[in-house]
Every structure is written in structure tokens, then in C-alpha cells.
Design a protein around this motif. Structure first.
Motif, mmCIF file in Angstrom:
data_model
loop_
_atom_site.group_PDB
_atom_site.id
_atom_site.type_symbol
_atom_site.label_atom_id
_atom_site.label_comp_id
_atom_site.label_asym_id
_atom_site.label_seq_id
_atom_site.Cartn_x
_atom_site.Cartn_y
_atom_site.Cartn_z
ATOM 1 N N LYS A 45 0.808 -1.220 0.000
ATOM 2 C CA LYS A 45 0.000 0.000 0.000
ATOM 3 C C LYS A 45 0.835 1.261 0.000
ATOM 4 C CE LYS A 45 -3.995 -2.048 2.112
ATOM 5 N NZ LYS A 45 -4.587 -2.438 3.357
ATOM 6 N N SER A 46 2.123 1.134 -0.242
ATOM 7 C CA SER A 46 2.967 2.323 -0.247
ATOM 8 C C SER A 46 4.067 2.175 -1.282
ATOM 9 C CB SER A 46 3.581 2.543 1.139
ATOM 10 O OG SER A 46 4.438 1.482 1.468
ATOM 11 N N LEU A 47 4.656 3.301 -1.643
ATOM 12 C CA LEU A 47 5.827 3.226 -2.509
ATOM 13 C C LEU A 47 6.869 4.207 -2.008
ATOM 14 C CD1 LEU A 47 6.047 5.873 -4.553
ATOM 15 C CD2 LEU A 47 4.334 4.666 -5.823
ATOM 16 N N GLU A 48 8.128 3.934 -2.344
ATOM 17 C CA GLU A 48 9.205 4.830 -1.922
ATOM 18 C C GLU A 48 9.809 5.513 -3.132
ATOM 19 O OE1 GLU A 48 12.818 3.764 0.738
ATOM 20 O OE2 GLU A 48 13.615 4.254 -1.247
ATOM 21 N N VAL A 49 9.936 6.839 -3.041
ATOM 22 C CA VAL A 49 10.644 7.596 -4.071
ATOM 23 C C VAL A 49 11.934 8.126 -3.451
ATOM 24 C CG1 VAL A 49 10.553 9.543 -5.677
ATOM 25 C CG2 VAL A 49 8.447 8.374 -5.028
ATOM 26 N N GLY A 50 13.031 7.963 -4.161
ATOM 27 C CA GLY A 50 14.302 8.528 -3.700
ATOM 28 C C GLY A 50 14.565 9.813 -4.462
ATOM 29 N N VAL A 51 15.031 10.837 -3.762
ATOM 30 C CA VAL A 51 15.372 12.104 -4.425
ATOM 31 C C VAL A 51 16.804 12.476 -4.042
ATOM 32 C CG1 VAL A 51 14.631 14.469 -4.907
ATOM 33 C CG2 VAL A 51 13.015 12.855 -3.922
ATOM 34 N N ARG A 52 17.586 12.820 -5.036
ATOM 35 C CA ARG A 52 18.968 13.255 -4.794
ATOM 36 C C ARG A 52 19.079 14.710 -5.241
ATOM 37 N NH1 ARG A 52 24.404 10.873 -5.118
ATOM 38 N NH2 ARG A 52 25.729 12.375 -6.171
ATOM 39 N N VAL A 53 19.768 15.523 -4.438
ATOM 40 C CA VAL A 53 19.935 16.935 -4.800
ATOM 41 C C VAL A 53 21.415 17.224 -5.008
ATOM 42 C CG1 VAL A 53 19.352 19.311 -4.207
ATOM 43 C CG2 VAL A 53 18.054 17.432 -3.184
ATOM 44 N N GLU A 54 21.731 17.796 -6.166
ATOM 45 C CA GLU A 54 23.111 18.184 -6.453
ATOM 46 C C GLU A 54 23.164 19.695 -6.637
ATOM 47 O OE1 GLU A 54 23.900 15.825 -9.894
ATOM 48 O OE2 GLU A 54 24.216 14.004 -8.718
ATOM 49 N N ALA A 55 24.185 20.318 -6.071
ATOM 50 C CA ALA A 55 24.313 21.774 -6.181
ATOM 51 C C ALA A 55 25.546 22.113 -7.010
ATOM 52 C CB ALA A 55 24.445 22.380 -4.783
ATOM 53 N N TYR A 56 25.425 23.196 -7.764
ATOM 54 C CA TYR A 56 26.543 23.680 -8.568
ATOM 55 C C TYR A 56 26.592 25.197 -8.450
ATOM 56 C CZ TYR A 56 25.685 19.326 -11.286
ATOM 57 O OH TYR A 56 25.487 18.033 -11.699
ATOM 58 N N ASP A 57 27.774 25.765 -8.211
ATOM 59 C CA ASP A 57 27.871 27.212 -8.398
ATOM 60 C C ASP A 57 28.231 27.415 -9.871
ATOM 61 O OD1 ASP A 57 30.591 26.867 -8.712
ATOM 62 O OD2 ASP A 57 31.107 27.527 -6.679
ATOM 63 N N CYS A 58 28.428 28.675 -10.262
ATOM 64 C CA CYS A 58 28.590 28.951 -11.689
ATOM 65 C C CYS A 58 29.777 28.181 -12.285
ATOM 66 C CB CYS A 58 28.790 30.455 -11.849
ATOM 67 S SG CYS A 58 28.209 31.023 -13.429
#
Ligand SMILES: CC(=O)SCCNC(=O)CCNC(=O)[C@H](O)C(C)(C)COP(=O)(O)OP(=O)(O)OC[C@H]1O[C@@H](n2cnc3c(N)ncnc32)[C@H](O)[C@@H]1OP(=O)(O)O
Length: 586
Positions: free
Chosen positions: A289-302
Motif C-alpha cells: 500500500k505504499s511506494l518509496e521515491v528517492g530524491v537526490r539533490v546536487e548543487a553547482y555554483d557557476c
């Protein structure tokens, strides 16, 4: 404060100076104003407007996470008297849907300061304007760290204004939560080492590839997204993550699933105005009755952007439930992975589900009413029936999911509403009749179960129903525990049925609570034993977890011990090697 005078191993102490408690800079100057500022709690009230809601007119989880992070930060800074940053937020379970027009009230306070970090407890309630009814939306715990000054870390002053019983409880539990939080990665790594054994539970027949749900989205951090120190607000990052995760989940589901909970968010490193944040989301696995979503965040300056050099600043896992909308299917389709990475994520989601479940139940500190019923002549028959029936119903439940698997032993868990149950399945080289007689003699149990210090017969009701007094060893410096249980055993009525050994707590006048022990209770436990072949059988042990039983299996649930598997192994050895004399004694 003179930093030089209080430097300790590169850490600066915060001493209890007036301005830290809000006494300096108190604009009102009135007694009333002072006492408000002295209060450790910070409170926020928000009227939920359409701009805070999703397309269904419900408060978006991202918006709520933003408010939670703001208020938690303010509570942390009130304690520290310095700028603070979010290090992590523990799992959050969303219990109530909030709609446009309702009022949200959020309160936060520091429960405990450790060295450089502190735990902030946050409570969110929703009030319906028309009825005035208040409902709990969620409870959250975040960890904040006073922003280091250069390379120097700041040591925080302790929380010293514990006034209510709840303050004391939260203070005590905060160190327990910290232990689980910091152990999280180790527990995960340990459980992942055995995860290949979970493959047998995979859904090879599924047609839907997790790749179909992949989402990538970019955001440019602008001044309105930054906090008062110029870093991207943790709450804003979480809101963007929720957005990407929801798109991934709806790609699989074909409609809008409901965000049920978020796994621990860990802020690995800062980002600031001008950074580009790339959000990558994918469905890792689906459960019933459930699902898992994975989210990855990557940051970049200029510069990093042109060089393609990413900073991995955050990863989180969001859990969605199937829509409660009757028009849509109540279960998620199963998924398949198509790459090695996909397989790792698929198995990791199973392991995280197990840790999440453990954390939730270990930390719920749920108050239970008395579970035992008095044992007397008038209700004996009813209690024996109830004992056997409860175990039969527990064993027949749907939704058992494999948590660990090794040759001859499998551990399953089942969560239904707020109840967690465990099942340990063992394959034994003895006949089911022999296993039945040995397991129904509880006085033999201390010889194979190290959780039993002693077990004495208190009363023989008849051949198949007996009362026992069990003592168990102390855990975590608590007092040892004791239980008074009714054991009811039943042989199969017809071929193919199982042998049953059921256990539940009762109270009897002849065994009153002993001040040296914590009297504890078991609601439903026992064994179901069935033939596997003429000389082997399957023994399934069940236990519906209560607060009395939890200390003995908490380590196992959270993944830092294998006590259930070890006890099962010892049980198998006992059953397979027991001498003929013991069997003749029946
Ligand atoms: C209010 C806002 O919105 S801020 C914006 C969002 N947050 C951020 O940008 C923060 C990004 N992260 C960071 O800058 C760093 O990772 C920090 C400052 C949080 C931690 O830095 P580190 O060098 O890893 O710190 P270090 O290992 O020394 O740990 C510092 C403390 O944090 C605790 N800590 C570190 N990680 C975690 C975590 N995931 N969960 C809980 N506590 C943690 C440590 O136990 C330690 O506590 P203690 O001193 O009380 O024993």
C-alpha cells in the motif's frame, strides 16, 4: 562571551549570558513581554490559503515542511543565541490532511542540547474554523547545529528549563532518538549486507520498470529561497524535493498519490543564493500500500556548473500511499529494476522500510491501557478460546513482509494501523507433534531462549491450559521484567491444520507484581506448527509487539542485533537435539 576563554578541543562553549535567553533586546520592557521571550517554545499560526495548497485544495507537504523548518530554526536559535543550520529532520508521518481555509498551528522547542547539536521537537495541529475541532497533523524532530564560527564549532548550553512531565520525557527520549539517528547509516549498511537474501521476494513478473518514473528538475536559488544567513533554506530544499518526488510517484500510479511520510532528511552540506540545484527523483520500490521515491539533490555554483562538478547536498526518501479516492486502485503496481543501480535502490528501499518501521514503533512511546485480564473461574473458558483465536487471526493476517532471510529462518513483519507484529519462521528436522510437545512446555524455554531467565508453572488448569510466571533479564539498565501468561495449546482437529501454542497475559492474585521487576504484558504470541514432511516441520513464532516486549526486540527491529535469528537458531538446535527422555516426560 570571550571565545578564547572557553575553547575546548576546538569547540567554543556558549555560557548562559542574558541576551541568549532573550532578556537583552527585549523591546517591550514589560513583565509580560519578558515572560513571552523567556518561554522556550516558539509558535506559528497560519491560515491555509490557495497559494499553500495543491490542485486538490490540500495543504502541500512542501509548504508544511517549509514552515516546520522555519519554526524549528527559530526555536534552535532562541536556545543557542546564534545562527543555526538544519543538520537533519527525522522521519515524519503525516496523520491528517489539511485543507484550504483551515488553520495550522505549529509549536517548536529545543528538547535537549548535546554538544554542538540540539534536538528540536515540532508539533503541528490543524484547527477547523467552523467546528473549532483540533487534530494532530504530525510530530517532527529536527537536529540543528549552531553555525560554526570559522573552523570553530560551538558547544551549546544545556536545556535547563524542564518544567512539565512532558519536558522531562522528551528530554530523556531525545538521547534515545539521537542514538537511533546516528546509528541509522550503520544499521542501513549492516542490513544491506544481507539484502541479497531478500531477492527471493522480488517481483520478477512485474512489467513496470522503475526507469519509467525518472524525473529531473532544476532550480536556481534566488534571494527569496535563502534563509536569513544567505544559505538556501532547508525547508525550501525539502519543498522542491517533494515536488520532484510527487511527479515520479504519479508517473507510476497514473494519478496523485498521497505523501504519507518522509524518511530522515540529512543536510550534507550547504548551498547558497546563485547555486543551481538539480533534483533527481525515481521510484525505488513499491509495497502493498505504499511506494518509496528517492530524491537526490546536487548543487553547482557557476564555475562548478561549467565544469560539471556536482556537490551532493541532500538525499531523501519519500513514502506515498495509494489514493484514498475510491475511484482508484488501492494498491500500487509492482515494479522491476533494469540495472544494477536499480537493483541496489530496490533492495535499499526494503531495508529502509524495515528501519523506518522499527524507529516508528520504538519511539512512539505509546501509552497502552492494561492488556491483561484477570484469570478467574467465570472467564477461564472464554480466555482460553480468546487466546487461541487471537493467535489464529494474527497468523492469518495479510501483509507479512520478509525482513530477513537465512537458511532455515525467516523473519517477517506486519504493520496494521499502529500495531506491529513479528513472525519468525523456522524449518526443523523433527515431527510437528514432537515440536508441539516441546514448545508447549514453557518450563523448558529458558534452556533455549535467553530472553527467559526463569519460567515456573503457577497453575495447571487442564492438560492444555496452564498459567506460568516468566522472568526476563534487564535491558538498558532497566529493571528486569516479569510476565504472567496463559498458555493454551491445541492439537489439529483435522489433517492439514496446525498445532497451536498460544500465549497471552493474565493477572492472578497468587502472583502479584514484585517491586524488583517491571510487570509487563504480552497481548498475543505463540507458535503454529505444521508438517513439512513426515520427519520435518515448519514452526512459526508470532508476537504482537507491546511496550513490554519491545525492549527485547528493539535492537532486532532497528537492525543492530540479530537476537531474533539467534533465538530461532537456538530453538531449532534445542528441538533437533533434545534427548528422548525429555520427550518421554510428556
Ligand atoms: C535553517 C536552515 O534552513 S539551514 C539550511 C539547510 N541546512 C544546511 O545547509 C546545513 C548543511 N550541512 C552542514 O553544513 C553540515 O553538514 C553540518 C554543519 C550540519 C554538520 O557538519 P559536520 O562537519 O558534519 O559536523 P560534525 O560531524 O562535527 O557534527 C556536528 C554535530 O551534528 C551532529 N550531526 C551531524 N550529522 C547529523 C545528522 N544527520 N543528524 C543528526 N545530527 C547530526 C553530530 O552528531 C554532531 O553533534 P554533537 O556535536 O552534538 O555531538
Amino acid at each position: 562571551m570571550n571565545p578564547d576563554s572557553s575553547v575546548l578541543n576546538g569547540t567554543v562553549d556558549i555560557v548562559n549570558e542574558g541576551h541568549l535567553n532573550g532578556t537583552a533586546g527585549d523591546s517591550s520592557g514589560t513583565e509580560e513581554g519578558k515572560s513571552f521571550n523567556m518561554m522556550p517554545e516558539v509558535e506559528m499560526c497560519q491560515s491555509v490559503l490557495p497559494c499553500h495548497a495543491n490542485h486538490k485544495g490540500r495543504l502541500s507537504a512542501g509548504q508544511l515542511l517549509k514552515w516546520i523548518d522555519i519554526i524549528a530554526c527559530l526555536a534552535a536559535e532562541k536556545h543557542a543565541g546564534l545562527p543555526c543550520v538544519t543538520a537533519s529532520i527525522d522521519d515524519i508521518q503525516f496523520e491528517e490532511t489539511v485543507r484550504v481555509g483551515q488553520i495550522i498551528n505549529i509549536k517548536a522547542k529545543v528538547n535537549r542540547a548535546f554538544n554542538t547539536s540540539m534536538e528540536v521537537g515540532i508539533r503541528v495541529v490543524v484547527q477547523d474554523v467552523l467546528t473549532g475541532v483540533l487534530k494532530r497533523v504530525c510530530v517532527a524532530y529536527s537536529t540543528f547545529v549552531a553555525k560554526p564560527v570559522g573552523t570553530q564549532k560551538i558547544r551549546l548550553k544545556p536545556v535547563d528549563c524542564l518544567t512539565t512531565a512532558e519536558d522531562h520525557l522528551e528530554y530523556a527520549l531525545a538521547s534515545e532518538r539521537r542514538r537511533l539517528r546516528l546509528y541509522n547509516e550503520d544499521a542501513f549498511t549492516k542490513l544491506m549486507q544481507d539484502s541479497h537474501l531478500l531477492k527471493a521476494n522480488g517481483k520478477e513478473s512485474s512489467q513496470i520498470s522503475t526507469e519509467r518514473t525518472r524525473v529531473q528538475s532544476i532550480e536556481l536559488v534566488l534571494p527569496p529561497h535563502a534563509n536569513h544567513h544567505g544559505n538556501t533554506f532547508g525547508g525550501q530544499i525539502m519543498a522542491w524535493m517533494e515536488n520532484a518526488a510527487t511527479v515520479a510517484a504519479s508517473r507510476l500510479y497514473g494519478t496523485y498519490p498521497t505523501l504519507k511520510s518522509v524518511d530522515m532528511f540529512k543536510f550534507r552540506g550547504p548551498s547558497s543564493v546563485g547555486d543551481r540545484l538539480v533534483f533527481k527523483a525515481i521510484v525505488n520500490n513499491t509495497f502493498q500500500k505504499s511506494l518509496e521515491v528517492g530524491v537526490r539533490v546536487e548543487a553547482y555554483d557557476c564555475e562548478e556548473w561549467t565544469q560539471g562538478k556536482a556537490r551532493h547536498i541532500n538525499s531523501a526518501f519519500l513514502i506515498y500511499n495509494a489514493s484514498s479516492d475510491k475511484a482508484h486502485t488501492q494498491t500500487f503496481p509492482s515494479v522491476k529494476y533494469t540495472s544494477k543501480d536499480g537493483q541496489r535502490r530496490y533492495l535499499a528501499a526494503i531495508v529502509r522500510k524495515r528501519i523506518r518501521l522499527a524507529r516508528k514503533h520504538i519511539l512512539s512511546s505509546k501509552e497502552e491501557g492494561p492488556l491483561s485480564v484477570p484469570w478467574d473461574k467465570s472467564n477461564q473458558v472464554y480466555l482460553s478460546y480468546n487466546n487461541v483465536a487471537a493467535l489464529t487471526v494474527l497468523a492469518g493476517k495479510h501483509g507479512w513482509e520478509v525482513n530477513s532471510s537465512q537458511p532455515k529462518i525467516r523473519v517477517y513483519m506486519n504493520e496494521e494501523l499502529d500495531t506491529l507484529s513479528v513472525q519468525v519462521e523456522m524449518h526443523v528436522r523433527v515431527s510437528s507433534l514432537q515440536a508441539f510437545f516441546l514448545l508447549s512446555d514453557l518450563s523448558l524455554r529458558p534452556s533455549w531462549d535467553r530472553h527467559y531467565s526463569s519460567c515456573e508453572e503457577v497453575q495447571v488448569v487442564n492438560e492444555d491450559d496452564k498459567l506460568y510466571h516468566i522472568t526476563c533479564p534487564a535491558v538498558n539498565k532497566d529493571k528486569p521484567r516479569d510476565f504472567v501468561v496463559l498458555m493454551s495449546r491445541r492439537q489439529p482437529c483435522k489433517e492439514g491444520d496446525s498445532y497451536i501454542v498460544a500465549l497471552r497475559s493474565v493477572t492472578v492474585a497468587s502472583v502479584p507484581p514484585d517491586p524488583d521487576y517491571t510487570r509487563s504484558e504480552v497481548l498475543c504470541a505463540g507458535f503454529l506448527i505444521s508438517d513439512a514432511s513426515s520427519a520435518t516441520c515448519k514452526v512459526s513464532y508470532y508476537n504482537q509487539v507491546t511496550s513490554g516486549v519491545l525492549p527485547y526486540i528493539a535492537g532486532n527491529l532497528a537492525g543492530w542485533s540479530k537476537s531474533m535469528e539467534e533465538t530461532a537458531s537456538s530453538c531449532i538446535e534445542f528441538l533437533e537435539n533434545v534427548t528422548d527422555q525429555k520427550i518421554c516426560a510428556f
